[in-house]
Design a protein around this motif. Structure first.
Motif, short mmCIF file in Angstrom:
data_model
loop_
_atom_site.label_atom_id
_atom_site.label_comp_id
_atom_site.label_asym_id
_atom_site.label_seq_id
_atom_site.Cartn_x
_atom_site.Cartn_y
_atom_site.Cartn_z
N ARG B 54 -12.22 1.31 2.17
CA ARG B 54 -10.81 1.64 2.13
C ARG B 54 -10.01 0.49 2.75
N MET B 58 -4.19 0.69 3.01
CA MET B 58 -4.03 2.10 2.62
C MET B 58 -3.73 3.04 3.78
N ASN B 69 0.65 10.37 1.82
CA ASN B 69 -0.08 10.99 0.70
C ASN B 69 0.45 10.50 -0.64
N GLU B 72 -0.76 7.04 -1.28
CA GLU B 72 -2.19 7.09 -1.65
C GLU B 72 -2.37 7.54 -3.09
N GLU B 73 -1.60 8.53 -3.49
CA GLU B 73 -1.70 9.03 -4.87
C GLU B 73 -1.31 7.95 -5.86
N PHE B 75 -1.29 4.72 -5.40
CA PHE B 75 -2.28 3.66 -5.33
C PHE B 75 -3.55 4.07 -6.10
N SER B 76 -3.97 5.31 -5.88
CA SER B 76 -5.19 5.80 -6.57
C SER B 76 -4.97 5.83 -8.07
N GLU B 79 -5.23 2.18 -9.25
CA GLU B 79 -6.61 1.67 -9.17
C GLU B 79 -7.53 2.47 -10.07
N GLY B 80 -7.25 3.76 -10.22
CA GLY B 80 -8.08 4.59 -11.10
C GLY B 80 -8.00 4.12 -12.55
N GLY B 83 -8.52 -0.24 -12.10
CA GLY B 83 -9.50 -0.78 -11.15
C GLY B 83 -10.59 -1.62 -11.80
N LYS B 260 5.61 9.04 -9.93
CA LYS B 260 4.39 9.17 -10.73
C LYS B 260 4.71 9.12 -12.22
#
Lengths: 329, 329
Positions: B54, B58, B69, B72-73, B75-76, B79-80, B83, B260
């Protein structure tokens, strides 16, 4: 010229009655237009001759006195400084003033082009008044486009009044270069001229909110220091008259001085700039392309999409053709 | 890697105490960072290994839980989706986390570049926390720049928190073409994607005001549908805790879903766009020039003018060089 006078005369009563019925406040009452009603006599007096020099566009019959005075001052400042470079206005009478069949929508157009020694391409003034189911809509605008002898920005001033207490102001020097790639341009015409201070000044008024043009195509035409604001003086507790009076106060004390400052910057640094460098051929080509988009977007978004429904297809087509004819020259 | 851990460990107490002393509310309290304090042991546990994956970036130790949060969402989500196209992050530890001599200013940087098959040039995340005489300043940002294989816009998300109840949001897809001359570009990436609705949606909240970047050079980088807003939840009557709670509600219920959505549009229509046309050579040259200006302006206006006074010249120079090194590649 008589036909213009007759044309004017014919619509005065309707125009006055329409206006008076919607604007009871003394502040926003149109001045008597008797001066025009006498000019159909066969031997015009010296006063008539003086009046005839004044373009129909300059009447702004549906604005408050304060607002009309401001438009006159702005117009006089431009014509005072640039008048000798401008050719006489030559629009046909039915474009200088036009209206729909029922007379509920009226408008006036004023166009002067620059002479061969001028950096001015077109000076364009207009007002529109439309009685809509939602209330009266009034638009008054004055734009000045420069030609390819200079890269300096165009000037634009537009008021859109959708009620006596609600006004949208567009006041800007329209950039003629891509400000991302040409940061020197941003520096010269926007940073060094400190235009931002006037935008911030207006933004401080509690009645002022930033305004976002509904058309995404129009938004990129404006500069980062553009005054794009909505002024809302409605006040349920104190009634419409107080709101109208406050609107006039804002126009007189704030918008007026700032519009004159911005115009002054444009006149000194753009329209009459001494020592500006020559514009190269390839630069002219790109500038011309951009100017075409700016004018075309203004005509398409502002006029082609609105005039036909407000004035009917024939009047709309006549007015749009007159503008396009000048722009395409 | 041990040096990173030692480096982290060394500053944890100071960081925690600094933070705790300024943010008494449970909403904005940083989570315990003990998980890092155990990682100086010689044989790392599986948990340590997981933690080490991590990035320091982050942690967002100075944001509220709700805000962290969201970051993080976001960023995820990036990267999801991207990535597998991104190379591992390789910044030296003293750029992954840095602070001034007194520890009152802290920051973290995270950079990953796209591999040869990716349209991503650079993914850049950062946070800064600075204790200033006027209060704490917190900045958290995530930008994703595309490379010259596509003309699609870059993604930018930045939060600037100058008090627990005052937040500035910059959320946009940065255009890579001049939108005046390229109205098809405006159509494809801004009109057709209906980005405007999200800008309007956020603008409806009573706590939200349009935000004007102080730098005139930064303003033209943004699109006409950019979310540039200030959220003010201060409320003298109800106290700071209520304001902070309302801020978290706005982040959770409004900014989060809209960020988002905008990110989703960027991921689907820009970063992973299928069937986008090939970019010609001359177009690439202009695109490259524009990208350079965008990145250079961001570095100059955002970092070079601020980091030295916040972190001292040495730290600032190290961080700026790391970013410039990646941008100039």
């Amino acid at each position: 010229m008589v036909s213009v006078v007759v044309h004017r005369f014919r619509f005065v009563p309707q125009q006055l009655s329409t206006f008076t019925s919607r604007s009871p406040s003394p502040v926003t009452t149109s001045p008597p237009r008797l001066r025009f009603s006498v000019s159909s006599s066969s031997s015009p007096s010296p006063l008539d001759a003086q009046i005839e020099k004044r373009p129909r566009f300059m009447e702004f019959p549906h604005l408050s006195v304060v607002h009309r005075n401001l438009m006159e001052e702005i117009f006089s400042a431009i014509e005072g400084k640039l008048g000798s470079q401008l050719l006489p206005h030559t629009l046909p009478p039915d474009v200088q003033f036009f209206q729909n069949q029922s007379g509920t929508s009226q408008g006036s157009l004023y166009i002067r082009t620059g002479n061969e020694f001028s950096s001015v391409d077109v000076l364009l003034g207009s007002w529109l008044h439309c009685e809509l189911p939602s209330g009266a809509l009034d638009i008054a605008s004055l734009s000045a486009y420069l030609n390819l002898s200079t890269v300096a920005p165009h000037f634009v001033l537009e008021f859109i009044k959708s009620s006596p207490t609600s006004l949208v102001l567009l006041l800007d020097l329209l950039p003629r270069k891509d400000l991302v790639l040409h940061q020197d341009y941003l520096e010269t015409f926007y940073s060094n001229t400190q235009l931002e201070r006037w935008r911030q000044e207006l933004g401080k008024l509690p009645e002022v909110q930033p305004y976002f043009l509904s058309s995404l195509r129009l938004r990129p035409l404006f500069s980062p220091t553009a005054n794009l604001i909505r002024i809302d003086c409605s006040c349920k507790e104190e009634g419409e008259a107080v709101g109208q009076s406050r609107m006039d106060e804002i126009i007189h004390d704030h918008i007026g001085p700032i519009a004159k400052e911005v115009l002054g910057i444009w006149l000194d640094h753009c329209a009459c700039r001494v020592g500006g460098r020559e514009v190269g051929e390839s630069e002219q080509a790109l500038l011309g392309k951009r100017d075409h988009v700016i004018k075309d977007t203004a005509v398409k978004v502002d006029l082609i999409s609105n005039l036909p429904r407000l004035f009917g297809p024939d009047v709309a087509s006549r007015v749009i053709s007159a503008i396009q004819g000048i722009f395409d020259k």
